[in-house]
Design an enzyme around this catalytic site. Sequence first.
Site, PDB file in Angstrom:
ATOM      1  N   ASP A 254       0.027   6.894  -3.519  1.00  0.00           N
ATOM      2  CA  ASP A 254      -1.236   6.510  -4.169  1.00  0.00           C
ATOM      3  C   ASP A 254      -1.688   7.552  -5.190  1.00  0.00           C
ATOM      4  O   ASP A 254      -2.044   7.226  -6.317  1.00  0.00           O
ATOM      5  CB  ASP A 254      -2.360   6.383  -3.124  1.00  0.00           C
ATOM      6  CG  ASP A 254      -2.433   4.992  -2.510  1.00  0.00           C
ATOM      7  OD1 ASP A 254      -1.615   4.140  -2.882  1.00  0.00           O
ATOM      8  OD2 ASP A 254      -3.305   4.763  -1.659  1.00  0.00           O
TER       9      ASP A 254
ATOM     10  N   HIS B 229       0.845  -1.189   0.000  1.00  0.00           N
ATOM     11  CA  HIS B 229       0.000   0.000   0.000  1.00  0.00           C
ATOM     12  C   HIS B 229       0.881   1.239   0.000  1.00  0.00           C
ATOM     13  O   HIS B 229       2.105   1.140   0.104  1.00  0.00           O
ATOM     14  CB  HIS B 229      -0.953  -0.013   1.198  1.00  0.00           C
ATOM     15  CG  HIS B 229      -2.011  -1.064   1.078  1.00  0.00           C
ATOM     16  ND1 HIS B 229      -1.973  -2.231   1.796  1.00  0.00           N
ATOM     17  CD2 HIS B 229      -3.090  -1.153   0.279  1.00  0.00           C
ATOM     18  CE1 HIS B 229      -3.006  -2.991   1.461  1.00  0.00           C
ATOM     19  NE2 HIS B 229      -3.699  -2.357   0.528  1.00  0.00           N
TER      20      HIS B 229
HETATM   21  C1  LIG Z   1      -9.858   3.316   1.526  1.00  0.00           C
HETATM   22  C2  LIG Z   1      -9.171   1.953   1.568  1.00  0.00           C
HETATM   23  C3  LIG Z   1      -8.133   1.949   0.461  1.00  0.00           C
HETATM   24  C4  LIG Z   1      -6.837   2.337   1.004  1.00  0.00           C
HETATM   25  C5  LIG Z   1      -5.848   2.517  -0.097  1.00  0.00           C
HETATM   26  C6  LIG Z   1      -4.510   2.094   0.284  1.00  0.00           C
HETATM   27  C7  LIG Z   1      -3.853   2.994   1.307  1.00  0.00           C
HETATM   28  C8  LIG Z   1      -3.619   1.969  -0.936  1.00  0.00           C
HETATM   29  O1  LIG Z   1      -2.460   2.148  -0.843  1.00  0.00           O
HETATM   30  S1  LIG Z   1      -4.311   1.494  -2.426  1.00  0.00           S
HETATM   31  C9  LIG Z   1      -2.955   0.932  -3.389  1.00  0.00           C
HETATM   32  C10 LIG Z   1      -2.888  -0.545  -3.350  1.00  0.00           C
HETATM   33  N1  LIG Z   1      -1.903  -1.093  -4.257  1.00  0.00           N
HETATM   34  C11 LIG Z   1      -2.113  -1.174  -5.558  1.00  0.00           C
HETATM   35  O2  LIG Z   1      -3.131  -0.787  -6.107  1.00  0.00           O
HETATM   36  C12 LIG Z   1      -0.965  -1.767  -6.348  1.00  0.00           C
HETATM   37  C13 LIG Z   1      -1.399  -2.754  -7.417  1.00  0.00           C
HETATM   38  N2  LIG Z   1      -2.280  -3.743  -6.894  1.00  0.00           N
HETATM   39  C14 LIG Z   1      -1.913  -4.722  -6.049  1.00  0.00           C
HETATM   40  O3  LIG Z   1      -0.777  -4.864  -5.653  1.00  0.00           O
HETATM   41  C15 LIG Z   1      -3.025  -5.642  -5.578  1.00  0.00           C
HETATM   42  O4  LIG Z   1      -4.137  -5.501  -6.426  1.00  0.00           O
HETATM   43  C16 LIG Z   1      -3.447  -5.396  -4.123  1.00  0.00           C
HETATM   44  C17 LIG Z   1      -2.293  -5.700  -3.193  1.00  0.00           C
HETATM   45  C18 LIG Z   1      -3.905  -3.954  -3.900  1.00  0.00           C
HETATM   46  C19 LIG Z   1      -4.637  -6.307  -3.800  1.00  0.00           C
HETATM   47  O5  LIG Z   1      -4.230  -7.636  -3.951  1.00  0.00           O
HETATM   48  P1  LIG Z   1      -5.283  -8.804  -4.173  1.00  0.00           P
HETATM   49  O6  LIG Z   1      -4.623 -10.073  -3.844  1.00  0.00           O
HETATM   50  O7  LIG Z   1      -6.539  -8.480  -3.435  1.00  0.00           O
HETATM   51  O8  LIG Z   1      -5.657  -8.643  -5.718  1.00  0.00           O
HETATM   52  P2  LIG Z   1      -4.810  -8.959  -7.033  1.00  0.00           P
HETATM   53  O9  LIG Z   1      -3.689  -9.874  -6.746  1.00  0.00           O
HETATM   54  O10 LIG Z   1      -4.479  -7.672  -7.696  1.00  0.00           O
HETATM   55  O11 LIG Z   1      -5.837  -9.763  -7.925  1.00  0.00           O
HETATM   56  C20 LIG Z   1      -7.111  -9.287  -8.241  1.00  0.00           C
HETATM   57  C21 LIG Z   1      -8.023 -10.493  -8.303  1.00  0.00           C
HETATM   58  O12 LIG Z   1      -9.306 -10.047  -8.602  1.00  0.00           O
HETATM   59  C22 LIG Z   1      -9.797 -10.752  -9.754  1.00  0.00           C
HETATM   60  N3  LIG Z   1     -10.689  -9.840 -10.462  1.00  0.00           N
HETATM   61  C23 LIG Z   1     -10.484  -8.549 -10.799  1.00  0.00           C
HETATM   62  N4  LIG Z   1     -11.550  -8.062 -11.441  1.00  0.00           N
HETATM   63  C24 LIG Z   1     -12.457  -9.050 -11.518  1.00  0.00           C
HETATM   64  C25 LIG Z   1     -13.764  -9.174 -12.065  1.00  0.00           C
HETATM   65  N5  LIG Z   1     -14.359  -8.144 -12.674  1.00  0.00           N
HETATM   66  N6  LIG Z   1     -14.387 -10.371 -11.964  1.00  0.00           N
HETATM   67  C26 LIG Z   1     -13.810 -11.421 -11.337  1.00  0.00           C
HETATM   68  N7  LIG Z   1     -12.570 -11.355 -10.787  1.00  0.00           N
HETATM   69  C27 LIG Z   1     -11.920 -10.198 -10.880  1.00  0.00           C
HETATM   70  C28 LIG Z   1      -8.560 -11.085 -10.519  1.00  0.00           C
HETATM   71  O13 LIG Z   1      -8.810 -12.114 -11.415  1.00  0.00           O
HETATM   72  C29 LIG Z   1      -7.632 -11.471  -9.391  1.00  0.00           C
HETATM   73  O14 LIG Z   1      -7.975 -12.760  -8.991  1.00  0.00           O
HETATM   74  P3  LIG Z   1      -6.862 -13.843  -8.520  1.00  0.00           P
HETATM   75  O15 LIG Z   1      -6.368 -13.368  -7.190  1.00  0.00           O
HETATM   76  O16 LIG Z   1      -7.619 -15.144  -8.432  1.00  0.00           O
HETATM   77  O17 LIG Z   1      -5.784 -13.825  -9.561  1.00  0.00           O
HETATM   78  C30 LIG Z   1     -10.173   0.780   1.412  1.00  0.00           C
HETATM   79  C31 LIG Z   1      -9.409  -0.565   1.554  1.00  0.00           C
HETATM   80  C32 LIG Z   1     -10.416  -1.574   2.102  1.00  0.00           C
HETATM   81  C33 LIG Z   1     -11.751  -0.821   2.031  1.00  0.00           C
HETATM   82  C34 LIG Z   1     -12.876  -1.309   2.943  1.00  0.00           C
HETATM   83  C35 LIG Z   1     -13.208  -2.798   2.684  1.00  0.00           C
HETATM   84  O18 LIG Z   1     -13.379  -3.055   1.277  1.00  0.00           O
HETATM   85  C36 LIG Z   1     -14.433  -3.263   3.488  1.00  0.00           C
HETATM   86  C37 LIG Z   1     -15.666  -2.341   3.346  1.00  0.00           C
HETATM   87  C38 LIG Z   1     -16.343  -2.539   1.961  1.00  0.00           C
HETATM   88  C39 LIG Z   1     -17.590  -1.654   1.845  1.00  0.00           C
HETATM   89  O19 LIG Z   1     -18.165  -1.852   0.537  1.00  0.00           O
HETATM   90  C40 LIG Z   1     -17.174  -0.165   2.030  1.00  0.00           C
HETATM   91  C41 LIG Z   1     -16.540   0.038   3.375  1.00  0.00           C
HETATM   92  C42 LIG Z   1     -15.310  -0.855   3.619  1.00  0.00           C
HETATM   93  C43 LIG Z   1     -14.950  -0.716   5.096  1.00  0.00           C
HETATM   94  C44 LIG Z   1     -14.119  -0.407   2.733  1.00  0.00           C
HETATM   95  C45 LIG Z   1     -13.742   1.075   2.995  1.00  0.00           C
HETATM   96  C46 LIG Z   1     -12.535   1.554   2.154  1.00  0.00           C
HETATM   97  O20 LIG Z   1     -12.861   1.613   0.788  1.00  0.00           O
HETATM   98  C47 LIG Z   1     -11.345   0.625   2.370  1.00  0.00           C
HETATM   99  C48 LIG Z   1     -10.867   0.800   3.811  1.00  0.00           C
END
Ligand SMILES: C[C@H](CCC[C@H](C)C(=O)SCCNC(=O)CCNC(=O)[C@H](O)C(C)(C)COP(=O)(O)OP(=O)(O)OC[C@H]1O[C@@H](n2cnc3c(N)ncnc32)[C@H](O)[C@@H]1OP(=O)(O)O)[C@H]1CC[C@H]2[C@@H]3[C@H](O)C[C@@H]4C[C@H](O)CC[C@]4(C)[C@H]3C[C@H](O)[C@]12C
Length: 382
Positions: free
Chosen positions: A152, A122
């Site tokens: 970010d 993150h």
């Molecule tokens: C506000 C909070 C956000 C904080 C931001 C934070 C500080 C950051 O720094 S964001 C930057 C993160 N890093 C990156 O973006 C870098 C690049 N990405 C990654 O490294 C990764 O994606 C990851 C580490 C971020 C996540 O890894 P993960 O293992 O989960 O995923 P991937 O390996 O990337 O694989 C994705 C898989 O998904 C599949 N996929 C994708 N699309 C589809 C689709 N359409 N259909 C089917 N499948 C799909 C893909 O195939 C991959 O699958 P596989 O793994 O099988 O290969 C917020 C953070 C959390 C939030 C809260 C939380 O969500 C709970 C509540 C939800 C509610 O709705 C709202 C309130 C919440 C409390 C919510 C509140 C906030 O939004 C958060 C706190």
Amino acid sequence: MALAGVRVIELAGLAPAPFCGMILSDFGARVIRVDRTKVAMTVDTQARGKQSVALNLKNPKGVAVLKKLCVQSDVVLEPYRKGVMEKMGLGPEDLLKENPRLIYARLTGYGQSGSYAKAAGHDINYLAMSGLLSMLGRTSEKPYAPLNLVADFAGGGLMCAFGIVLALLERSRSGRGQIIDASMVEGAAYVGSFMWKSRSLGLWNRPRGENLLDSGAPFYDTYRTSDGKYMAVGAIEPQFYQQLIQGLGLDDADLPAQMSISDWPQLRETFSRVFATKTQAEWSQVFDGTDACVTPVLSVDKVLSHPHNKARGSFFKDSQGEISPRPAPVLSRSPAEPCRFRDPFIGEHTRSVLKEYGFEQAQIEQLLSAGIVECNEAKARL
Ligand SMILES: C[C@H](CCC[C@H](C)C(=O)SCCNC(=O)CCNC(=O)[C@H](O)C(C)(C)COP(=O)(O)OP(=O)(O)OC[C@H]1O[C@@H](n2cnc3c(N)ncnc32)[C@H](O)[C@@H]1OP(=O)(O)O)[C@H]1CC[C@H]2[C@@H]3[C@H](O)C[C@@H]4C[C@H](O)CC[C@]4(C)[C@H]3C[C@H](O)[C@]12C
């Protein structure tokens, strides 16, 4: 608007990619966010102006739908861990083969190569890896991340949007798309180029929190006022510093020299004592209209009503009554026009987008009944 006619497919992500998509949308691009199916609520708080299609990419038919959307688009923006898109058959080779004009933007923490490429992370991790986190924080305290602004948003979302605009510009000459490898570590470090390039000036020779611009200098810091608010002081240049001293009602002859570092703690104490004698509004009155470089520290609720911001329209209220910053910068002929309508529900535009992108009605119904796509028009009408 500057990006009118540009079609963007944004794969739903956490914070940086949504911001990138929102910038493109604010400046006129048509941004379609691809959400997962079976998700009740989006976490995208930066969905202004976007449309949403809910699509199951774990199903090959869902992958085929996305390919068809990408063939007719200018940009695809993906926020996943390295290798995720390739695993789904949606890697750059697959998509650029079908649409050689496509700009394929990959926004990750560590980039597409190197030993960390596949690691989760993150903002704070990327900031740490950029070298910048080591410089942020008060004296004798541990490093401190300023929200998730630097990696970010500045080094990630904004830098990726910049890359996309550059690639679009280049494509207007070459006719060809390309892949953008936007690493937040590198983006953040690049935003911080000044820190490296100014080291030879001796600006950062002292420990964290004891330098000119890191809250070490008393004339570059914040001060508490009598009503518990704060003023920001940035009086670096001698002529501006003089105005600060004057505004505070101090006599230069009684104070140590501005650049006498060993006297900075004493000077800070004096400034703190004086600032604590008036309210924020009173100090604003003293310093407004001067070059002392002293401003109130406004809360996010108060920015809208400050006369300067008000005069420029720097912040606006959307139809939900939410305050947002106006898109920046302001272009004279083709400024951004942020959408004031509410954010989309997940899958709100599935049907209309698929129709527009050439899917037959029967195909859409089949995809819907097989759960490969989901539609939320009814929710939108409520
Ligand atoms: C506000 C909070 C956000 C904080 C931001 C934070 C500080 C950051 O720094 S964001 C930057 C993160 N890093 C990156 O973006 C870098 C690049 N990405 C990654 O490294 C990764 O994606 C990851 C580490 C971020 C996540 O890894 P993960 O293992 O989960 O995923 P991937 O390996 O990337 O694989 C994705 C898989 O998904 C599949 N996929 C994708 N699309 C589809 C689709 N359409 N259909 C089917 N499948 C799909 C893909 O195939 C991959 O699958 P596989 O793994 O099988 O290969 C917020 C953070 C959390 C939030 C809260 C939380 O969500 C709970 C509540 C939800 C509610 O709705 C709202 C309130 C919440 C409390 C919510 C509140 C906030 O939004 C958060 C706190």
